[in-house]
Design a protein around this motif. Sequence first.
Motif, PDB file in Angstrom:
ATOM      1  N   ALA A  73       0.650  -1.271   0.038  1.00 51.57           N
ATOM      2  CA  ALA A  73       0.054   0.137   0.018  1.00 51.57           C
ATOM      3  C   ALA A  73       0.888   1.271   0.023  1.00 51.57           C
ATOM      4  CB  ALA A  73      -0.990   0.231   1.076  1.00 51.57           C
ATOM      5  N   GLY A  74       2.282   1.210   0.155  1.00 52.35           N
ATOM      6  CA  GLY A  74       3.231   2.167   0.003  1.00 52.35           C
ATOM      7  C   GLY A  74       3.480   3.005   1.291  1.00 52.35           C
ATOM      8  N   PHE A  75       3.158   2.282   2.555  1.00 47.22           N
ATOM      9  CA  PHE A  75       3.324   3.083   3.817  1.00 47.22           C
ATOM     10  C   PHE A  75       4.734   3.448   4.003  1.00 47.22           C
ATOM     11  CE2 PHE A  75      -0.997   1.788   4.197  1.00 47.22           C
ATOM     12  CZ  PHE A  75      -1.634   2.827   5.121  1.00 47.22           C
ATOM     13  N   HIS A 189       8.035   6.957  15.234  1.00 49.23           N
ATOM     14  CA  HIS A 189       7.418   5.610  14.775  1.00 49.23           C
ATOM     15  C   HIS A 189       6.076   5.380  14.932  1.00 49.23           C
ATOM     16  CE1 HIS A 189       7.538   2.589  11.663  1.00 49.23           C
ATOM     17  NE2 HIS A 189       7.604   1.636  12.628  1.00 49.23           N
ATOM     18  N   LEU A 190       5.112   5.068  14.135  1.00 53.65           N
ATOM     19  CA  LEU A 190       3.511   4.403  14.947  1.00 53.65           C
ATOM     20  C   LEU A 190       3.243   5.017  15.904  1.00 53.65           C
ATOM     21  CD1 LEU A 190       4.638   0.534  13.842  1.00 53.65           C
ATOM     22  CD2 LEU A 190       3.610   2.565  12.499  1.00 53.65           C
ATOM     23  N   ARG A 191       3.353   6.287  16.040  1.00 50.20           N
ATOM     24  CA  ARG A 191       2.990   7.207  17.555  1.00 50.20           C
ATOM     25  C   ARG A 191       1.511   6.798  17.623  1.00 50.20           C
ATOM     26  NH1 ARG A 191       3.589  13.649  16.012  1.00 50.20           N
ATOM     27  NH2 ARG A 191       2.206  13.624  14.329  1.00 50.20           N
ATOM     28  N   GLU A 192       0.734   6.958  16.699  1.00 49.26           N
ATOM     29  CA  GLU A 192      -0.854   6.925  16.539  1.00 49.26           C
ATOM     30  C   GLU A 192      -1.241   5.326  17.459  1.00 49.26           C
ATOM     31  OE1 GLU A 192       0.109   9.401  13.343  1.00 49.26           O
ATOM     32  OE2 GLU A 192       0.757   7.425  13.924  1.00 49.26           O
ATOM     33  N   LEU A 193      -0.187   4.191  17.080  1.00 51.53           N
ATOM     34  CA  LEU A 193      -0.529   3.219  17.747  1.00 51.53           C
ATOM     35  C   LEU A 193      -0.008   3.311  19.005  1.00 51.53           C
ATOM     36  CD1 LEU A 193       0.402   0.540  14.857  1.00 51.53           C
ATOM     37  CD2 LEU A 193      -1.929   1.901  15.274  1.00 51.53           C
ATOM     38  N   ALA A 227      13.845   9.488   7.525  1.00 50.30           N
ATOM     39  CA  ALA A 227      12.688   9.182   6.620  1.00 50.30           C
ATOM     40  C   ALA A 227      11.376   9.002   7.159  1.00 50.30           C
ATOM     41  CB  ALA A 227      12.937   8.156   6.056  1.00 50.30           C
ATOM     42  N   ARG A 228      10.407  10.127   7.252  1.00 49.09           N
ATOM     43  CA  ARG A 228       9.231  10.192   7.958  1.00 49.09           C
ATOM     44  C   ARG A 228       8.260  10.896   7.177  1.00 49.09           C
ATOM     45  NH1 ARG A 228       9.189  14.379  12.851  1.00 49.09           N
ATOM     46  NH2 ARG A 228       8.803  16.068  11.309  1.00 49.09           N
ATOM     47  N   ALA A 229       6.731  10.167   7.406  1.00 48.51           N
ATOM     48  CA  ALA A 229       5.563  10.460   6.584  1.00 48.51           C
ATOM     49  C   ALA A 229       4.488  10.076   7.242  1.00 48.51           C
ATOM     50  CB  ALA A 229       5.724  10.076   5.126  1.00 48.51           C
ATOM     51  N   THR A 230       3.475  10.735   7.129  1.00 45.17           N
ATOM     52  CA  THR A 230       2.183  10.311   7.905  1.00 45.17           C
ATOM     53  C   THR A 230       1.265   9.963   6.756  1.00 45.17           C
ATOM     54  OG1 THR A 230       2.488  11.564   9.886  1.00 45.17           O
ATOM     55  CG2 THR A 230       0.346  11.017   9.417  1.00 45.17           C
ATOM     56  N   TYR A 231       0.436   9.050   6.970  1.00 42.41           N
ATOM     57  CA  TYR A 231      -0.491   8.441   5.840  1.00 42.41           C
ATOM     58  C   TYR A 231      -1.827   8.443   6.735  1.00 42.41           C
ATOM     59  CZ  TYR A 231       3.700   7.237   3.452  1.00 42.41           C
ATOM     60  OH  TYR A 231       4.814   7.154   2.837  1.00 42.41           O
ATOM     61  N   GLU A 232      -3.016   8.755   5.750  1.00 45.95           N
ATOM     62  CA  GLU A 232      -4.279   8.263   6.314  1.00 45.95           C
ATOM     63  C   GLU A 232      -4.266   6.734   6.060  1.00 45.95           C
ATOM     64  OE1 GLU A 232      -7.012  10.390   3.950  1.00 45.95           O
ATOM     65  OE2 GLU A 232      -6.754  12.265   4.850  1.00 45.95           O
ATOM     66  N   VAL A 233      -5.280   6.222   6.995  1.00 42.66           N
ATOM     67  CA  VAL A 233      -5.369   4.716   6.871  1.00 42.66           C
ATOM     68  C   VAL A 233      -6.775   4.195   7.026  1.00 42.66           C
ATOM     69  CG1 VAL A 233      -3.242   4.161   8.063  1.00 42.66           C
ATOM     70  CG2 VAL A 233      -5.099   4.604   9.613  1.00 42.66           C
ATOM     71  N   ARG A 260     -10.520   4.819  16.396  1.00 36.73           N
ATOM     72  CA  ARG A 260      -9.787   6.155  16.810  1.00 36.73           C
ATOM     73  C   ARG A 260      -8.689   6.501  16.029  1.00 36.73           C
ATOM     74  NH1 ARG A 260      -9.453   6.070  23.466  1.00 36.73           N
ATOM     75  NH2 ARG A 260     -11.783   5.468  23.754  1.00 36.73           N
ATOM     76  N   VAL A 261      -8.015   5.412  15.251  1.00 31.70           N
ATOM     77  CA  VAL A 261      -6.790   5.794  14.516  1.00 31.70           C
ATOM     78  C   VAL A 261      -7.304   5.877  13.026  1.00 31.70           C
ATOM     79  CG1 VAL A 261      -4.607   4.551  13.418  1.00 31.70           C
ATOM     80  CG2 VAL A 261      -5.680   3.981  15.851  1.00 31.70           C
ATOM     81  N   ARG A 262      -7.052   7.264  12.572  1.00 30.61           N
ATOM     82  CA  ARG A 262      -7.335   7.726  11.582  1.00 30.61           C
ATOM     83  C   ARG A 262      -6.114   7.924  10.318  1.00 30.61           C
ATOM     84  NH1 ARG A 262     -12.406   9.910  11.698  1.00 30.61           N
ATOM     85  NH2 ARG A 262     -13.281   8.296  13.486  1.00 30.61           N
ATOM     86  N   SER A 263      -4.934   8.045  11.157  1.00 29.43           N
ATOM     87  CA  SER A 263      -3.732   8.168  10.403  1.00 29.43           C
ATOM     88  C   SER A 263      -2.446   7.384  10.941  1.00 29.43           C
ATOM     89  CB  SER A 263      -3.392   9.475  10.298  1.00 29.43           C
ATOM     90  OG  SER A 263      -2.901  10.337  11.521  1.00 29.43           O
ATOM     91  N   VAL A 264      -1.205   6.973  10.401  1.00 28.79           N
ATOM     92  CA  VAL A 264      -0.220   6.536  10.883  1.00 28.79           C
ATOM     93  C   VAL A 264       0.981   7.224  10.635  1.00 28.79           C
ATOM     94  CG1 VAL A 264      -0.035   4.848   9.099  1.00 28.79           C
ATOM     95  CG2 VAL A 264       0.979   4.285  11.623  1.00 28.79           C
ATOM     96  N   THR A 265       1.985   7.394  11.452  1.00 27.71           N
ATOM     97  CA  THR A 265       3.407   8.063  11.088  1.00 27.71           C
ATOM     98  C   THR A 265       4.321   7.033  11.019  1.00 27.71           C
ATOM     99  OG1 THR A 265       2.794  10.033  12.271  1.00 27.71           O
ATOM    100  CG2 THR A 265       5.052   9.689  11.839  1.00 27.71           C
TER     101      THR A 265
END
Length: 274
Positions: A73-75, A189-193, A227-233, A260-265
């Motif tokens: 999916a390109g994450f 990394h994965l701070r939302e999780l 290398a850092r990016a945030t994506y909608e999930v 509650r998780v709408r995005s992931v870094t």
Amino acid sequence: MNPARIEKFARVADALRCPLCGESMALRGRSLRCGRGHSFDVSAKGYVNLMRRAVRDDYDAGFFEARSRILEAGFYRHVLDVLLEALDGAAPAGPVLDAGCGEGYYAKALDLRADVPVIGLDTSRDAIARAARGGNGVCWLVSDVANLPVRDRALGCILNIFTPANYAEFTRALAGGGRLVKIVPGPLHLRELRELAGDRLRHATHSNRRVVEHLERHMVLERRLRARATYEVAPDQVDDLLRMTPLMFGVDTDALPRDRVRSVTVDAELLVAR
């Protein structure tokens, strides 16, 4: 069997050594064999199992299936891009080994660009079987990072991506001027999780200080890249993210309010050393 799935091992055979006795290896028919008669067949899927006993761990087929979907999916594409840029600046003079390659995302991408052979190695047969699917130019090995089936000073580069290192083996196997590219999670990394799991985690925060200090006791650190990016999930991607990260090992993820998780870094640091 497709002959190409066997013949590709001829490109790396002279860089390999027997994991049982340390003797040099050669491709004979459809097998890698050493001078003492130890023989390891190239499977119909295009990989060689060099381990006599399976390793039991938490990385099962479901883990790699979930991770493959996230990668496809390109994450992690931005991590791959920074890795390829780092290697373009210092082309390896010998074979590249992806030590702990998992399902082979990075090794396969590098194989399409590199002028040298690429070897993918992991202890998980499930991971290597998945990596070899469909046929590709990477030489896939089921083997142990703690006992690399590689001759002394035979490699131009080692990749060690989101997986433990063995610096004694890495320094033994790297040629003079060879490089290690180790990729580790960044602080976000994965701070939302992490926020979702809260105090259920063994380690709520993350620091690479000890990792860097340990590396520098064995090698010379040349560069640190980010290398850092945030994506909608989507909801099903949240399920896969929870399934594929060791961060959640031991956590009852079914009890988490994953809606509650709408995005992931995805945050990574690349450590380039010699």
